[in-house]
Design an enzyme around this catalytic site. Structure first.
Site, PDB file in Angstrom:
ATOM      1  N   ASP A  42      96.084 -36.888  73.142  1.00  0.00           N
ATOM      2  CA  ASP A  42      96.287 -37.227  74.547  1.00  0.00           C
ATOM      3  C   ASP A  42      95.439 -38.608  74.992  1.00  0.00           C
ATOM      4  OD1 ASP A  42      97.451 -34.595  75.713  1.00  0.00           O
ATOM      5  OD2 ASP A  42      95.638 -33.794  74.661  1.00  0.00           O
ATOM      6  N   ASP A  97      93.188 -39.228  68.172  1.00  0.00           N
ATOM      7  CA  ASP A  97      93.324 -38.360  69.224  1.00  0.00           C
ATOM      8  C   ASP A  97      94.872 -38.301  69.644  1.00  0.00           C
ATOM      9  OD1 ASP A  97      92.503 -36.418  71.277  1.00  0.00           O
ATOM     10  OD2 ASP A  97      92.244 -38.234  72.432  1.00  0.00           O
TER      11      ASP A  97
END
Length: 456
Positions: free
Chosen positions: A18, A16
């Site tokens: 963020d 991922d």
């Protein structure tokens, strides 16, 4: 299944973006997110201007793992069985008597069976599980306070306005159109909100790729915002680190919408151009689904069942969905393992402690996580009772979820970058202690909880 987990056994390693690869300066980003929503509600929906001001003490309300009971205007901290451990009406703490008056003597939240094991969202409740969410929790709590003071109402319909504020600030065209508050502000001064990615992490990703691993970036951020983040934290040549980049992935739907999965799109100048029935090669794509991605991984690795691991910070969007729907290994990034929840080091065995800990890049210290005065520990708490002075400690629902759906849980990627590729982590499993999957060490409250249980 083996009790051990090693990255050397994985064919593909996904990240991922963020709060996983891209770490934020939480104080600054939280203020910006809060302001983005509050300004919209005041200017466009007629809410009172007192929403625009937040005292330093009020930020303590922001706590990962809360559930908003929209029907009652209450925020709940839940035990693993759905028992309400703590609650606030708006920002105001509820006593044990108040909780039992609202939810019954057993303090059971009636929607727990719906959300447990699904993390679904509803018009009746909302689960706050990541740092982008938390400022919204404080905002909603302050809205409840404001409505109580002015209208004395006990039914709440503000959620539709909050959704409008989110859509206004985060719609996919907002970055390009420079609209809302959030994107224009980050674009103007990204260093104020983003932490540079340590060289140790970038070199580690390169080493994984050199070892023959396929490196994936799967983010729900739109391609233009992803590009800004990656260029700022990783450098202009960031695309060389990844074999496949997927933006606007719309997680958890990327994993869960089977068989109605979204197709992949090609991109040109950050605009979605063409729908692809299948994925044929590495590259940068938009939207999509894990089934078509997995078919491509099979082609690229030449294996019928390539083993994949995914690193992420959100239980709902990353960890639960990747494990439950695609059966991937999962590594949860959990900053709560740092700071106030971390145990004191054992100075009698400092050598093995440092060996296990791995390498933290001291040139980029993390903001220390502090335990909330209002909500207590993220991992465990006591069940208060109106009938007894004795309190029983139990793990939280969030902690139980970690043990059920993450392979291992670490405070940050920097915690493991100096370990050998074939390092054997102890995974969460029924065969192990319920703290073994935390690396480099379990939170202090669980260590004391286990000692108390053993003594009993």
């Amino acid at each position: 299944m083996s009790d051990r987990f090693s990255l050397s056994d994985c064919d593909a390693i996904g990240f991922d973006l963020d709060h996983t690869l891209c770490r934020y300066r939480l104080q600054e980003s939280s203020k910006l997110i809060y302001d983005s929503f509050a300004r919209y509600l005041v200017a466009e929906k007629g809410y009172k201007e007192d929403l625009l001001s937040v005292t330093p003490e009020e930020w303590d309300f922001c706590f990962k793992g809360l559930v908003l009971d929209m029907e009652e205007g209450n925020f709940l901290k839940l035990a693993a069985d759905g028992t309400i451990l703590r609650a606030c009406h708006g920002t105001k703490p509820m006593t044990a008597e108040m909780i039992e008056e609202t939810y019954g003597e057993k303090r059971q939240w009636k929607h727990f069976k719906e959300i447990n094991g699904t993390y679904a969202r509803s018009a009746k409740y909302y689960f706050y599980d990541n740092y982008f969410d938390l400022p919204g929790a404080l905002l909603c709590a302050k809205i409840v306070d404001s409505l109580e003071m002015t209208d004395g109402q006990n039914k709440y319909d503000f959620w539709k306005d909050v959704i409008s504020a989110v859509e206004h600030n985060y719609k996919t065209t907002a970055f390009k159109e420079n609209c809302g508050t959030y994107f224009p502000t980050v674009k103007k001064d990204p260093s104020k909100y983003l932490k540079p990615c340590p060289d140790s992490v970038k070199n580690w990703i390169k080493s994984l790729k050199n070892a023959g691993k396929l490196i994936l970036l799967i983010t729900s951020s739109h391609s233009d915002y992803c590009r800004l983040l990656c260029e700022h934290i990783l450098g202009k040549d960031f695309e060389e680190l990844f074999d496949i980049i997927i933006t606007n992935a719309l997680k958890p739907g990327f994993f869960s919408l089977i068989p109605q999965q979204r197709p992949f799109w090609t991109l040109e100048s950050d605009v979605e151009i063409e729908i692809l029935p299948t994925m044929e090669k590495a590259g940068w794509y938009s939207q999509g689904n894990w089934v078509h991605l997995y078919d491509l991984l099979k082609k690229m690795t030449g294996k019928p069942e390539p083993k994949t691991v995914y690193f992420g910070d959100s239980m709902r969007s990353d960890i639960f969905s990747a494990r439950h729907y695609s059966c991937w290994e999962t590594v949860l990034i959990l900053e709560e393992l740092e700071g106030g929840e971390a145990p004191e080091p054992d100075m009698t065995d400092i050598g093995s402690c440092l060996k296990k800990k791995g390498k933290y890049d001291s040139s980029h210290p993390q903001e220390p996580y502090s335990v909330s005065k209002k909500w207590g520990s993220y991992f465990a708490d006591c069940i208060p009772s109106t009938k007894s002075t004795q309190e029983t400690q139990t793990v939280t629902w969030c902690c139980a979820s970690i043990m059920n759906y993450s392979t291992i849980t670490i405070p940050s990627i920097t915690a493991i970058v100096d370990l050998p590729l074939d390092f054997k982590f102890t995974r969460f499993s029924s065969n192990n202690s319920d703290t073994d999957g935390f690396y480099p060490q379990p939170p202090a409250v669980l260590l004391s909880h286990n000692k108390e249980g053993a003594a009993a």
